[in-house]
Design an enzyme around this catalytic site. Sequence first.
Site, PDB file in Angstrom:
ATOM      1  N   GLY A   1       0.878  -1.166   0.000  1.00 25.72           N
ATOM      2  CA  GLY A   1       0.000   0.000   0.000  1.00 25.72           C
ATOM      3  C   GLY A   1       0.908   1.205   0.000  1.00 25.72           C
ATOM      4  O   GLY A   1       1.774   1.323  -0.857  1.00 25.72           O
ATOM      5  N   GLU A   2       0.776   2.044   1.002  1.00 26.28           N
ATOM      6  CA  GLU A   2       1.653   3.217   1.109  1.00 26.28           C
ATOM      7  C   GLU A   2       2.174   3.244   2.537  1.00 26.28           C
ATOM      8  O   GLU A   2       1.403   3.399   3.484  1.00 26.28           O
ATOM      9  CB  GLU A   2       0.871   4.468   0.731  1.00 26.28           C
ATOM     10  CG  GLU A   2       1.734   5.564   0.127  1.00 26.28           C
ATOM     11  CD  GLU A   2       2.569   6.271   1.178  1.00 26.28           C
ATOM     12  OE1 GLU A   2       3.780   6.470   0.959  1.00 26.28           O
ATOM     13  OE2 GLU A   2       2.011   6.588   2.250  1.00 26.28           O
ATOM     14  N   SER A   3       3.499   3.083   2.674  1.00 25.15           N
ATOM     15  CA  SER A   3       4.065   2.829   4.000  1.00 25.15           C
ATOM     16  C   SER A   3       3.875   4.000   4.971  1.00 25.15           C
ATOM     17  O   SER A   3       3.673   3.778   6.165  1.00 25.15           O
ATOM     18  CB  SER A   3       5.538   2.455   3.894  1.00 25.15           C
ATOM     19  OG  SER A   3       6.262   3.455   3.230  1.00 25.15           O
TER      20      SER A   3
ATOM     21  N   CYS B   1       6.052  -5.454   0.188  1.00 25.70           N
ATOM     22  CA  CYS B   1       6.134  -4.121  -0.404  1.00 25.70           C
ATOM     23  C   CYS B   1       6.103  -3.047   0.698  1.00 25.70           C
ATOM     24  O   CYS B   1       7.024  -2.991   1.489  1.00 25.70           O
ATOM     25  CB  CYS B   1       5.044  -3.945  -1.458  1.00 25.70           C
ATOM     26  SG  CYS B   1       5.494  -2.711  -2.678  1.00 25.70           S
TER      27      CYS B   1
ATOM     28  N   ARG C   1      12.923   3.189  -0.566  1.00 28.16           N
ATOM     29  CA  ARG C   1      11.561   3.215  -1.138  1.00 28.16           C
ATOM     30  C   ARG C   1      11.623   3.548  -2.628  1.00 28.16           C
ATOM     31  O   ARG C   1      12.547   4.199  -3.089  1.00 28.16           O
ATOM     32  CB  ARG C   1      10.713   4.266  -0.419  1.00 28.16           C
ATOM     33  CG  ARG C   1      10.517   3.947   1.046  1.00 28.16           C
ATOM     34  CD  ARG C   1       9.767   5.056   1.744  1.00 28.16           C
ATOM     35  NE  ARG C   1       8.424   5.221   1.191  1.00 28.16           N
ATOM     36  CZ  ARG C   1       7.619   6.235   1.513  1.00 28.16           C
ATOM     37  NH1 ARG C   1       8.038   7.163   2.340  1.00 28.16           N
ATOM     38  NH2 ARG C   1       6.412   6.302   0.995  1.00 28.16           N
TER      39      ARG C   1
ATOM     40  N   HIS D   1       4.606  -7.929  -4.667  1.00 28.34           N
ATOM     41  CA  HIS D   1       3.251  -8.331  -4.260  1.00 28.34           C
ATOM     42  C   HIS D   1       3.026  -9.803  -4.627  1.00 28.34           C
ATOM     43  O   HIS D   1       2.583 -10.094  -5.733  1.00 28.34           O
ATOM     44  CB  HIS D   1       2.208  -7.475  -4.981  1.00 28.34           C
ATOM     45  CG  HIS D   1       2.134  -6.068  -4.486  1.00 28.34           C
ATOM     46  ND1 HIS D   1       1.193  -5.639  -3.586  1.00 28.34           N
ATOM     47  CD2 HIS D   1       2.896  -4.990  -4.756  1.00 28.34           C
ATOM     48  CE1 HIS D   1       1.369  -4.363  -3.328  1.00 28.34           C
ATOM     49  NE2 HIS D   1       2.399  -3.938  -4.034  1.00 28.34           N
TER      50      HIS D   1
ATOM     51  N   GLU E   1       0.709 -11.550  -3.555  1.00 29.04           N
ATOM     52  CA  GLU E   1      -0.735 -11.815  -3.433  1.00 29.04           C
ATOM     53  C   GLU E   1      -1.505 -11.455  -4.702  1.00 29.04           C
ATOM     54  O   GLU E   1      -2.699 -11.693  -4.772  1.00 29.04           O
ATOM     55  CB  GLU E   1      -1.305 -11.067  -2.221  1.00 29.04           C
ATOM     56  CG  GLU E   1      -1.582  -9.581  -2.412  1.00 29.04           C
ATOM     57  CD  GLU E   1      -0.336  -8.693  -2.445  1.00 29.04           C
ATOM     58  OE1 GLU E   1       0.799  -9.217  -2.462  1.00 29.04           O
ATOM     59  OE2 GLU E   1      -0.512  -7.462  -2.491  1.00 29.04           O
TER      60      GLU E   1
HETATM   61  N1  GLN Z   1       5.981   2.901  -2.741  1.00 32.11           N
HETATM   62  C1  GLN Z   1       5.197   2.482  -1.631  1.00 32.11           C
HETATM   63  C2  GLN Z   1       5.782   3.010  -0.317  1.00 32.11           C
HETATM   64  O1  GLN Z   1       6.829   3.563  -0.303  1.00 32.11           O
HETATM   65  C3  GLN Z   1       5.099   0.961  -1.574  1.00 32.11           C
HETATM   66  C4  GLN Z   1       4.409   0.452  -2.807  1.00 32.11           C
HETATM   67  C5  GLN Z   1       3.618  -0.782  -2.622  1.00 32.11           C
HETATM   68  O2  GLN Z   1       3.357  -1.254  -1.506  1.00 32.11           O
HETATM   69  N2  GLN Z   1       3.153  -1.308  -3.727  1.00 32.11           N
HETATM   70  O3  GLN Z   1       5.148   2.874   0.694  1.00 32.11           O
END
Ligand code: GLN
Length: 194
Positions: A46-48, A78, A105, A169, A171
């Site tokens: 997702g987005e960390s 991820c 990242r 990913h 999944e």
């Molecule tokens: N770029 C995202 C991050 O820095 C990670 C991307 C992903 O989970 N697909 O959080």
Amino acid sequence: MKIGVLALQGAVAEHIRSLEAAGAEAVAVKRVEQLDELNGLVIPGGESTTIGKLMRKYGFMDAIREFSAQGKPLFGTCAGLIVLADKIEGQEEAHLQLMNMTVARNAFGRQRESFETDLEVKGIEEPIRAVFIRAPLIKSVGAGVEVLSEYNGEIVTAREGTLLAASYHPELTDDYRLHAYFLEMVKEAAAAKA
Ligand code: GLN
């Protein structure tokens, strides 16, 4: 074995499907109290920064550290890999700081924002199908961390005891063998406690 998927933000339903395909019971986790009934936990992509913020807001930082201290396995994919790391390149603050590694990242650059590849993973017989989306890389690992796979000479899968991390990913395909690998870790950890 009952495995949770941290459901604050990101790819939750897909992990639940893959865990079930691998033979685990899987649940979405939104409250810290749910951790008690679990044998293992997935922190999804997702987005960390967003996941980290929500984890702090809902009390998951200490609760997941405690969960891990009890010997229960964690699997970060991820953004989830970033959340597990001790250090994030170019950032003052990391998140859980449980895994002895430094990550970068969005490490593949704009021209390679997302791609798929077949990846050799130590402990899994044939290559797995991996989907990379604005993926991080593991820039270096410390003592106790085993590198399970590399892509173009860079580390993309690693394990430290009961912690498993993947840049990609696993999944998002029908290939659930990395989830099956994690389920084995969870079974071993549960047996060790019994
Ligand atoms: N770029 C995202 C991050 O820095 C990670 C991307 C992903 O989970 N697909 O959080």
